[in-house]
Design an enzyme around this catalytic site. Structure first.
Site, PDB file in Angstrom:
ATOM      1  N   GLU A 110      89.318  18.995  42.351  1.00 34.96           N
ATOM      2  CA  GLU A 110      90.163  18.497  43.438  1.00 34.96           C
ATOM      3  C   GLU A 110      90.430  17.012  43.279  1.00 34.96           C
ATOM      4  OE1 GLU A 110      88.566  16.119  45.223  1.00 34.96           O
ATOM      5  OE2 GLU A 110      86.622  16.580  44.374  1.00 34.96           O
TER       6      GLU A 110
ATOM      7  N   GLU B 175      85.946  17.208  38.955  1.00 37.74           N
ATOM      8  CA  GLU B 175      87.076  17.373  38.044  1.00 37.74           C
ATOM      9  C   GLU B 175      86.674  18.166  36.812  1.00 37.74           C
ATOM     10  OE1 GLU B 175      89.547  13.948  37.201  1.00 37.74           O
ATOM     11  OE2 GLU B 175      88.953  12.974  39.072  1.00 37.74           O
TER      12      GLU B 175
END
Length: 614
Positions: free
Chosen positions: A174, A318
């Site tokens: 995100e 990530e």
């Protein structure tokens, strides 16, 4: 019945008959106990329903959205950073997600769920914007219930697209400034915890801002009173569009029998939403790493019954940690194939111990005693020199100015700096060579152990050298020669108890490798124990040692024969992708920190004829 309801109805608990057979076969191995590495293998086999499934085709999916609570100044970065990073992933291609996707050989998907700007010219972006960011949750609900459903159904649709392309695994991630505030509030709501128990530093904020952030979480919970028994209510009142999308990815993957590897606190908080809606989705989840600074993370993992494989102090979601676990799954699939099929041992003279050619000290080695240190400039005193400080400083400065929160990649950054110093190189290359030196008292390795080592080393081009422990001078010379050609050296032994001969040989090998300037990975518990004792007597060894087990690998086993070091290479190679694939604030145009440790240390220079995308 809407898409969410249809998807939930398709989620079932995978059968475990096949994985139980595999478990019995794996645990029957006399030579190696793989501990919780087995769990990774068994979960994937259960999901796939195949005895020997292929390594999973994988996508990294990064969901992006802004948060209204950013107006409360809870982050070290300005709100426009969400857009900056979304562009970075797809234009400059210099984010941690890019490095993770490169490392894992995965497809990178970036979706806009609600970034606060107009943008129609970003090639490859999936446009699923629900609104221009959520509302400020300190004033009322972050979104409507309909928007919460929409965010989840968007994730389900993306998961279906991945499955239709042939993916068997999703690594969700995100990007959304201030979303750790939402994440903390969600975990507090679901688990009945206080803001102090769940609120962390996010993008490395200062003490003052952290105290303020705790009060913002408290305010949001007091204003909204989310219902912990209603996942949609929690998401709608204190969540984010990108977190709803991740919950949808998990539900969609579970319905399509795909594995999801969680990466960090935010993806785990999103998993709580999915779990509240469909508890059986947890059977399709693995946890990669434990976040030490996001206090919500261990609480959420415990609630889900998940135990992370890695301890790396990564503070991003990530896919930096989940991509490493994916690689470890691939290693375990290879090992299982070797064990179950009794594949023939490849011809390799090194599987049988032999004296080191030219054993003993040659003139170049014997001129430098093994017990020594170095001056502050790194000049040898007694053979072992300090890593190059200027290379380490340059590497650290680059890492601090990569487009990410400062120090957010934890051990991956520390490993990069350590290797830069050992190799006298600011950016150690991706193809940095590694070798394995295995010291044994046996005339030959057990056949099954030799097969396992072959499966782990042959495809990766790791040369294996096996040495008997009879002569410590041979061990010193062998390690020295290997380290001169392979800057990374794994040292291990297959002996269950470290005899005096094994201890002396491994001690000599440690000194030989360090004198040659190698980064040394003690490859199993016995080698690591000897390494700790040796460096206590010879502190000059410390900068040359990278302790993997149990410092970074939390797998509840000691392993043997250098195998922990081979798995540790997956962590090290992830670090190499970080320092080589990621780009700086200047190169990407991403906004730098305005608070905390990054403020002042991170800089964005103005380039002449700049090609920065933002």
């Amino acid at each position: 019945m809407n898409l969410l309801e249809r998807t939930i109805s398709k989620i079932t608990i995978p059968a475990t008959d096949l994985s139980a057979e595999v478990d019995r076969a794996m645990t029957a191995q006399d030579d190696v106990d793989f501990g919780r590495l087995n769990d990774v293998l068994l979960r994937y086999i259960s999901i796939m329903g195949e005895r020997h499934p292929a390594p999973p085709q994988t996508s990294v999916v990064i969901s992006c959205a802004d948060h209204g609570v950013a107006a409360e100044s809870v982050s070290a970065y300005p709100p426009e950073t969400t857009l900056n990073m979304m562009c970075n992933y797809l234009i400059a291609r210099g984010g941690a997600a890019n490095a993770a996707a490169n490392y894992a050989n995965a497809n990178l998907i970036v979706a806009d769920l609600g970034v606060n700007t107009e943008h129609t010219d970003i090639h490859g972006l999936l446009h699923h914007s629900i609104a221009r960011g959520t509302a400020n949750m300190t004033k009322g609900p972050a979104m409507t219930r309909a928007q919460a459903i929409q965010s989840i159904e968007t994730g389900i649709a993306i998961a279906n697209d991945c499955a239709n392309r042939g993916d068997r695994c999703i690594l969700p991630g995100e990007m959304g400034i201030s979303n750790t505030t939402s994440s903390a509030a969600m975990v507090a709501a679901f688990l009945g915890l206080t803001p102090e128990e769940v609120t962390g530093r996010g993008a490395n904020i200062s003490d003052a801002r952290l105290a303020h952030k705790v009060e913002i979480v408290r305010c949001a919970l007091d204003v909204n009173r989310p219902d912990p028994h209603d996942g949609l209510d929690v998401l709608a009142k204190v969540g984010g569009f990108e977190l709803g999308c991740i919950a949808g990815l998990i539900l969609g993957a579970a319905a399509r029998r795909m594995l999801v590897i969680l990466d960090g606190a935010n993806t785990t908080s999103a998993a709580l939403v999915a779990h509240a809606l469909a508890p059986n989705c947890v059977h399709y989840l693995l946890a990669s790493h434990a976040s030490l600074t996001e206090h919500s993370h261990p609480h959420a993992l415990h609630h889900l019954g998940l135990t992370p494989m890695l301890r790396l102090d990564i503070r991003l979601s990530e896919a930096a940690g989940s991509s490493i676990v994916l690689r470890m799954l691939e290693r375990m699939l290879s090992i299982w194939e070797t064990i179950d099929t009794s594949s023939p041992l490849p011809p390799r003279a090194a599987w049988s111990p032999s004296p080191a050619r030219g054993g003993g000290y040659n003139s170049a080695i014997s001129a430098s005693p093994v017990n020594g240190g170095s001056s502050e400039h790194g000049e040898p005193i007694g053979g072992i020199s300090l890593p190059n400080r200027s290379s380490m400083s340059a590497c650290q400065y680059r890492l601090d100015n990569l487009a990410k929160p400062i120090h957010s990649l934890g051990y991956l950054e520390w490993i990069s700096v350590q290797l830069a110093g050992v190799m006298h190189c600011e950016r150690p290359p991706l193809d940095t060579q590694a070798a394995l030196l295995l010291i044994t008292e046996k005339k030959e390795l057990p056949v099954d152990l030799a097969r396992i080592l072959s499966s782990l080393t042959d495809t990766r081009g790791i040369p294996v050298h096996i040495l008997t422990s009879h002569d410590s001078e041979d061990a010193y010379a062998a390690a020295y020669r290997l380290a001169r050609s392979a800057p990374i050296l794994i040292l291990g032994t297959d002996e269950r108890k470290a005899s005096t001969a094994i201890t002396d040989a491994l001690t000599a090998a440690l000194h030989g490798a360090a004198t040659a300037g190698s980064l040394i990975l003690p490859g199993d518990a016995r080698a690591d124990n000897i390494a700790h004792k040796t460096e206590a007597n010879s502190p000059a060894l410390t900068p040359h040692l990278l302790h993997v087990l149990p410092d970074m690998l939390t797998i509840d086993t000691e392993l043997t024969a250098g195998i922990a070091g081979i798995f540790g290479l997956d962590i090290l190679h992830a670090a190499l992708h970080v320092v080589n694939d990621m780009k700086t604030f200047t190169e990407t145009g991403v906004a730098v920190a305005i608070d905390g440790a990054g403020a002042g240390r991170q800089v964005k220079e103005t380039l002449i004829n700049s090609t920065a995308p933002i």
